[in-house]
Enzyme design. Structure first.
Site, PDB file in Angstrom:
ATOM      1  N   GLU A  50      -1.291  -5.452   8.693  1.00  0.00           N
ATOM      2  CA  GLU A  50      -0.528  -4.822   9.777  1.00  0.00           C
ATOM      3  C   GLU A  50      -1.171  -5.110  11.124  1.00  0.00           C
ATOM      4  O   GLU A  50      -2.413  -5.150  11.223  1.00  0.00           O
ATOM      5  CB  GLU A  50      -0.455  -3.308   9.552  1.00  0.00           C
ATOM      6  CG  GLU A  50       0.279  -2.936   8.275  1.00  0.00           C
ATOM      7  CD  GLU A  50       0.383  -1.418   8.074  1.00  0.00           C
ATOM      8  OE1 GLU A  50       0.011  -0.646   8.988  1.00  0.00           O
ATOM      9  OE2 GLU A  50       0.845  -1.016   6.993  1.00  0.00           O
ATOM     10  N   ASP A  57      -1.164  -6.401  -0.377  1.00  0.00           N
ATOM     11  CA  ASP A  57      -1.198  -5.710   0.908  1.00  0.00           C
ATOM     12  C   ASP A  57      -2.633  -5.249   1.193  1.00  0.00           C
ATOM     13  O   ASP A  57      -3.208  -4.497   0.380  1.00  0.00           O
ATOM     14  CB  ASP A  57      -0.269  -4.486   0.808  1.00  0.00           C
ATOM     15  CG  ASP A  57       0.320  -4.087   2.135  1.00  0.00           C
ATOM     16  OD1 ASP A  57       0.039  -4.759   3.139  1.00  0.00           O
ATOM     17  OD2 ASP A  57       1.078  -3.096   2.145  1.00  0.00           O
ATOM     18  N   GLU A  94       9.292  -3.762  10.629  1.00  0.00           N
ATOM     19  CA  GLU A  94       9.655  -2.460  10.044  1.00  0.00           C
ATOM     20  C   GLU A  94      10.150  -1.496  11.113  1.00  0.00           C
ATOM     21  O   GLU A  94       9.491  -1.310  12.149  1.00  0.00           O
ATOM     22  CB  GLU A  94       8.446  -1.850   9.303  1.00  0.00           C
ATOM     23  CG  GLU A  94       8.776  -0.477   8.712  1.00  0.00           C
ATOM     24  CD  GLU A  94       7.787   0.022   7.668  1.00  0.00           C
ATOM     25  OE1 GLU A  94       6.889  -0.740   7.266  1.00  0.00           O
ATOM     26  OE2 GLU A  94       7.935   1.190   7.269  1.00  0.00           O
ATOM     27  N   ASP A 143       0.830  -1.207   0.000  1.00  0.00           N
ATOM     28  CA  ASP A 143       0.000   0.000   0.000  1.00  0.00           C
ATOM     29  C   ASP A 143       0.866   1.259   0.000  1.00  0.00           C
ATOM     30  O   ASP A 143       0.350   2.373  -0.096  1.00  0.00           O
ATOM     31  CB  ASP A 143      -1.016  -0.009   1.154  1.00  0.00           C
ATOM     32  CG  ASP A 143      -0.371   0.030   2.524  1.00  0.00           C
ATOM     33  OD1 ASP A 143       0.875  -0.050   2.604  1.00  0.00           O
ATOM     34  OD2 ASP A 143      -1.108   0.129   3.522  1.00  0.00           O
ATOM     35  N   SER A 144       2.191   1.082   0.050  1.00  0.00           N
ATOM     36  CA  SER A 144       3.097   2.219  -0.148  1.00  0.00           C
ATOM     37  C   SER A 144       2.869   2.841  -1.525  1.00  0.00           C
ATOM     38  O   SER A 144       3.301   3.956  -1.784  1.00  0.00           O
ATOM     39  CB  SER A 144       4.560   1.775  -0.011  1.00  0.00           C
ATOM     40  OG  SER A 144       4.806   0.629  -0.809  1.00  0.00           O
ATOM     41  N   LYS A 174      -0.938  -9.522   3.000  1.00  0.00           N
ATOM     42  CA  LYS A 174      -0.221  -8.996   4.169  1.00  0.00           C
ATOM     43  C   LYS A 174      -1.157  -8.065   4.917  1.00  0.00           C
ATOM     44  O   LYS A 174      -1.953  -7.349   4.303  1.00  0.00           O
ATOM     45  CB  LYS A 174       1.033  -8.242   3.737  1.00  0.00           C
ATOM     46  CG  LYS A 174       1.767  -7.572   4.913  1.00  0.00           C
ATOM     47  CD  LYS A 174       3.119  -7.047   4.514  1.00  0.00           C
ATOM     48  CE  LYS A 174       3.119  -5.645   3.947  1.00  0.00           C
ATOM     49  NZ  LYS A 174       2.525  -4.626   4.827  1.00  0.00           N
TER      50      LYS A 174
HETATM   51  O1  KIV Z   1       3.491  -1.122   1.617  1.00  0.00           O
HETATM   52  C1  KIV Z   1       4.681  -1.481   1.647  1.00  0.00           C
HETATM   53  O2  KIV Z   1       5.472  -1.209   0.754  1.00  0.00           O
HETATM   54  C2  KIV Z   1       5.106  -2.246   2.808  1.00  0.00           C
HETATM   55  C3  KIV Z   1       6.569  -2.577   2.900  1.00  0.00           C
HETATM   56  C4  KIV Z   1       7.318  -1.400   3.319  1.00  0.00           C
HETATM   57  C5  KIV Z   1       6.813  -3.735   3.781  1.00  0.00           C
HETATM   58  O3  KIV Z   1       4.316  -2.562   3.643  1.00  0.00           O
END
Ligand code: KIV
Length: 313
Positions: free
Chosen positions: A131, A99, A198, A60-61, A129
């Protein structure tokens, strides 16, 4: 599209098998470092996959490095799916992880399962993934029980940036370090196949890694984790917003890109581009026939004479 001839003597490409969570586990058990990178589009996914990365995260970055948002909170699952589908088309080998964006799993395990299922069914992701630590254990269990592998993510969890009070290193006090270890153990017990750590101190990440039976993937967590992940735009120097201490730039692509665009602008302004090399040709006979067609069309038409030879006005 043309394919360049392969020079004689070039070794045949090594056949690469699709990476599974089982393969990740085996690599971990052999003590080999695991690699993960983000990708958000087809060409980048293709480059990263061909380079041989183990896992690709559609992170989600992308909200920040691709869509230009100030944090990751506003990206939606539909937007993520759009990018995940492009990554899937470009990366046939790496294990693909979608994510889960903010508010697509926090409401409860059922909501999380529906969101995770969309990644698998609509974008062909192999895993998801999310959090959070102990409080996410039931959610992880629910998704894994339905057959979808889950990667955990603890330490600096960007979706909680407003609660954490900014982009800060986590686990620096004894209590915070203990809480992170407990989070990691809870995620492992819930069934995570790997856990992202992280922005945590190196010695804490190392200790957590030693205590777990699943791989840790570090970002800003030092060298003691089972693997590493970076955001691809950070690695190649395409995101110039800010650069955390843990980012190593292996290239500086933004500068050369700007130079290339400026060179193009100059050549367009000066009429230098496109030249003959970048233009298509048409053979002389076809051109002559075309000219003839135009000439015929331009010639004034004669009206047919009526019977008896008298022209109408
Ligand atoms: O969204 C992302 O890029 C991440 C990584 C930094 C692990 O969660």
């Amino acid at each position: 599209m043309s394919t360049l001839p392969v020079p004689a003597g070039t070794p045949a490409p090594i056949e690469r098998k699709k990476v599974s969570t089982h393969a990740i586990d085996q690599k971990y058990r052999r003590g080999e470092p695991i690699s993960m990178l983000t990708a958000y589009d087809f060409p980048t996914a293709k480059v990263v996959d061909e380079a041989g990365v183990d896992m690709i995260l559609v992170g989600d970055s992308l909200a920040m490095v691709v869509l230009g948002h100030e944090n990751t909170l506003s990206v939606t699952l539909d937007e993520m799916l759009h990018h995940a589908r492009a990554v899937k088309r470009g990366a046939p080998h790496a294990l693909l992880i979608g994510d889960l964006p903010f508010m697509t799993y926090q409401v409860g395990p059922e909501q999380a399962l529906v969101s995770a299922g969309r990644y698998v069914q609509e974008a062909g992701m192999d895993a998801v993934k999310l959090e959070g630590g102990q409080h996410m254990a039931r959610t992880v269990e629910r998704i894994v029980r339905a057959g979808i592998p889950v990667q955990g993510h603890i330490g600096l969890t960007p979706q909680s940036v407003n609660v954490l009070g900014g982009w800060r290193v986590q686990g620096r006090t004894a209590e915070a370090a203990k809480a992170l270890l407990d989070d990691a153990l809870a995620l492992e017990a819930a069934g995570c196949f790997s856990i992202v750590l992280e922005s945590v101190p190196e010695r804490l990440a190392r200790r957590i890694t030693e205590r777990l039976g699943v791989p840790t993937i570090g970002i800003g967590a030092g060298a003691g984790t089972s693997g590493q992940v970076l955001v691809i735009h950070d690695l190649v120097g395409l995101f110039e917003g800010f650069k955390p201490k843990f980012v190593k730039r292996y290239a500086e692509l933004a500068g050369p890109m700007r130079d290339a665009v400026r060179a193009y602008l100059t050549e367009v302004a000066e009429g230098v581009f496109p030249d003959a090399e970048h233009s298509y040709t048409m053979d002389d006979a076809a051109w002559a026939a075309f000219e003839q067609l135009l000439a015929d069309e331009a010639r004034p038409r004669q009206r047919p004479a009526p019977a008896g030879g008298k022209l109408l006005a």
